[in-house]
Design an enzyme around this catalytic site. Structure first.
Site, short mmCIF file in Angstrom:
data_model
loop_
_atom_site.label_atom_id
_atom_site.label_comp_id
_atom_site.label_asym_id
_atom_site.label_seq_id
_atom_site.Cartn_x
_atom_site.Cartn_y
_atom_site.Cartn_z
N ASP A 97 1.00 -1.26 0.04
CA ASP A 97 -0.08 -0.11 -0.17
C ASP A 97 1.08 1.33 0.10
O ASP A 97 1.64 1.39 1.08
CB ASP A 97 -0.78 -0.11 1.23
CG ASP A 97 -2.25 0.83 1.05
OD1 ASP A 97 -2.20 1.70 0.14
OD2 ASP A 97 -2.83 0.80 2.09
N ASP A 98 0.88 1.84 -1.09
CA ASP A 98 1.70 3.21 -1.15
C ASP A 98 3.08 3.04 -1.33
O ASP A 98 3.82 3.87 -0.81
CB ASP A 98 1.25 4.19 0.08
CG ASP A 98 -0.04 4.63 -0.08
OD1 ASP A 98 -0.98 4.39 -0.86
OD2 ASP A 98 -0.48 5.90 0.74
N CYS B 198 -5.95 4.69 -3.42
CA CYS B 198 -6.21 3.35 -3.03
C CYS B 198 -7.29 2.62 -3.11
O CYS B 198 -7.38 1.57 -3.98
CB CYS B 198 -6.13 3.35 -1.21
SG CYS B 198 -4.72 3.90 -0.67
N ASP C 183 -0.79 -0.98 -4.63
CA ASP C 183 -1.99 -0.30 -4.99
C ASP C 183 -1.93 0.92 -5.89
O ASP C 183 -2.88 1.32 -6.71
CB ASP C 183 -3.01 -0.50 -4.01
CG ASP C 183 -2.70 0.85 -2.80
OD1 ASP C 183 -1.44 1.10 -2.86
OD2 ASP C 183 -3.53 1.06 -2.33
N ASN C 184 -0.92 1.63 -5.59
CA ASN C 184 -0.62 2.89 -6.42
C ASN C 184 1.00 3.47 -5.78
O ASN C 184 1.61 2.49 -4.97
CB ASN C 184 -1.66 4.09 -5.82
CG ASN C 184 -1.70 4.21 -4.41
OD1 ASN C 184 -2.53 3.62 -3.87
ND2 ASN C 184 -0.79 4.79 -3.71
N HIS D 279 -11.15 -1.60 2.25
CA HIS D 279 -10.99 -0.05 1.69
C HIS D 279 -12.16 -0.24 0.50
O HIS D 279 -11.81 0.70 -0.36
CB HIS D 279 -9.95 0.33 1.38
CG HIS D 279 -9.76 1.75 1.44
ND1 HIS D 279 -8.70 2.45 0.86
CD2 HIS D 279 -10.67 2.66 1.84
CE1 HIS D 279 -9.04 3.98 0.74
NE2 HIS D 279 -10.36 4.17 1.37
#
Ligand code: CA
Length: 473
Positions: free
Chosen positions: A31-32, A71, A272-273, A132
């Site tokens: 994540d990130d 996200c 995710d990004n 999320h």
């Protein structure tokens, strides 16, 4: 794009594996995580021996994209295999805006997830970690195809157990006590290992959805000690969190091996990004930009696939791939290709990854995120923003997007802008919105400068912005 994608899936339908060869699938999502913050993408500051081991055992996709630079919409695309803006999932989840029905603040219930589809053909499905995609009952992961869930519904989570007086962590578990947190990256791994041990005799789909290294920036003392040479506290903490994530991915890989499943399991790893330099001190070098942007740093991510014995080891796939391709790929491997009515956006990657001599399909990738939109077509990418002329980059020659060639290539610019616009106006309205203030903040990200090289000493370069920025949550 959709028609071409379907034609390709039909073409390779006969190449799918038989039911007896169906692999387990482990989808590991960070994540990130910055593109440049893993060893296999050139990090000079964060050793990631376990992720590098995974890369060496399979295929690294050098141009692996997600379908959104933040996200929640990225996860909506990842889990459905459909570009999420085609069902109105443009925005990150936020408080409902006037006139919008809050019961739509989640993955639309009419969409089917990869977990739905794999469970239908006999897979046991588990989600461990971050969801999320909506916190109301109709969006709950146990109603969206997952048999088992240990984790949290929101977009972020603390890493340590709550201290006295703080609210207790809201971890849910449907197969046993949720237990107290130790360090959530460790706990997620423990639950993943338990899932593998419980289900080693049947085909399984495990979605290992780590929240690391998303903020809050919280690391274990022994991991921080490894990076004590880094003065910047945020960067030091981030490095420690990524190193811990790497260590835990190693435990997960070891568990697959120990269960005797290495040659029966496809493992995929991606973020995710892109990394939000302004929030967690991540580094996307050599890519420009960060989370929240349609520059490469926002949506080109670390991206690996490994299946020993089936995918060649130590390969680099240099054509663009998308997280949207994973659903058609997984379904082909599960001997359950999706029907046309599923309207998937991506392509089955298997024939491309297993026989590189196969002709790579001509394809375009499209993005829309609040104020921004982009199209990639071959080596070229066009980015459209509301307050400036469109920007055109040749990514083969300019990976860092430093040379805007729009005016020098007016015909190409017009053509790509038209195709982007034609797609854009066919999309439905968003089903939910974020507050209007996000639009200015996201646009400001395009006026900041981002480090494009790895640090050669102890300190990492920082982004420079004269305006208030934020990448979103
Ligand atoms: Ca994220």
């Amino acid at each position: 794009m959709r028609c071409a994608a379907h034609a390709l899936v039909l073409l390779v339908g006969t190449l799918t594996l038989g039911a007896a060869d169906r692999p387990n699938i482990v989808l590991i999502l960070a994540d990130d995580l910055g593109y440049g913050d893993v060893g296999f993408n050139g990090s000079t500051q964060i050793p990631t021996p376990n992720l590098d081991r995974l890369a060496a055992s399979g295929i690294r996709c050098a141009e692996g994209y997600v379908s959104s630079p933040v996200c929640s919409p990225s996860r909506a695309g990842l889990l459905t295999g459909r570009n999420q803006v085609e069902f109105g999932y443009d925005n990150n989840l936020a408080d409902a805006q006037p006139g919008f029905d809050p019961s739509f603040a989640g993955l639309p219930v009419g969409e089917r997830t990869i977990a739905d589809r794999l469970r239908e053909v006999g897979y046991v499905t588990g989600l461990v970690g971050k969801w999320h995609l909506g916190d109301q009952p109709q969006f709950h992961p146990l109603k969206r195809g997952f048999d088992e869930f240990w984790g949290f519904l929101a977009g972020g989570h603390r890493y340590f157990a709550a201290k006295s007086g703080e609210p207790e962590p809201d971890i849910e578990c449907n197969y046993g006590p949720a237990g107290a947190l130790t360090y959530i990256t460790d706990d997620i791994t423990d639950q993943c290992i338990g899932f593998i041990r419980r289900h080693r005799e049947q085909p399984f789909f495990l979605y290992a959805s780590y929240n690391a290294p998303h903020n809050p920036l919280q690391a274990r003392a022994e991991d921080l000690a490894r990076f004590s040479h880094i003065k910047d506290k945020a960067r030091r903490t981030y490095c420690a969190m990524v190193a811990r994530l790497d260590f835990q991915v190693g435990r997960l890989l070891d568990a697959v091996n120990a269960a005797g499943l290495a040659e029966k399991t496809l493992i995929v790893f991606l973020s995710d990004n892109g990394g939000p330099a302004d929030q967690n001190a991540s580094l996307n070098a050599p890519l420009n930009g960060q989370k929240g942007m349609l520059m490469e740093g926002g949506m080109r991510v670390p991206f690996l696939l490994s299946w020993p014995g089936k995918l060649s080891a130590g390969q680099v796939y240099s054509h663009m791939v998308s997280s949207l391709d994973l659903t058609p790929t997984f379904l082909a491997l599960a001997d359950a290709p999706a029907p046309d009515s599923a309207r998937l956006s991506g392509v089955n990657l298997w024939p491309l990854l297993t026989a590189p001599q196969n002709e790579t399909p001509s394809r375009s990738l499209l993005w829309r995120f609040t104020v921004s939109a982009a199209i990639r077509d071959g080596d070229w990418k066009l980015v459209r923003l509301p307050d400036r002329l469109p920007m055109l980059f040749n990514l083969r020659e300019d990976i860092s997007e430093q040379h805007d060639l729009a005016l020098e290539n007016m015909e190409r610019t017009k053509d790509m802008l038209q195709r982007l616009g034609d797609w854009d106006v066919r999309l439905p309205h968003p089903v939910s919105l974020e507050g209007a203030e996000w639009k200015r903040l996201q646009l400001n990200l395009y006026d900041a400068k981002y480090p494009l090289t790895q640090p050669t000493g102890g300190e990492a370069p920082k982004m420079i912005s004269e305006k208030k920025t934020t990448a979103g949550h």
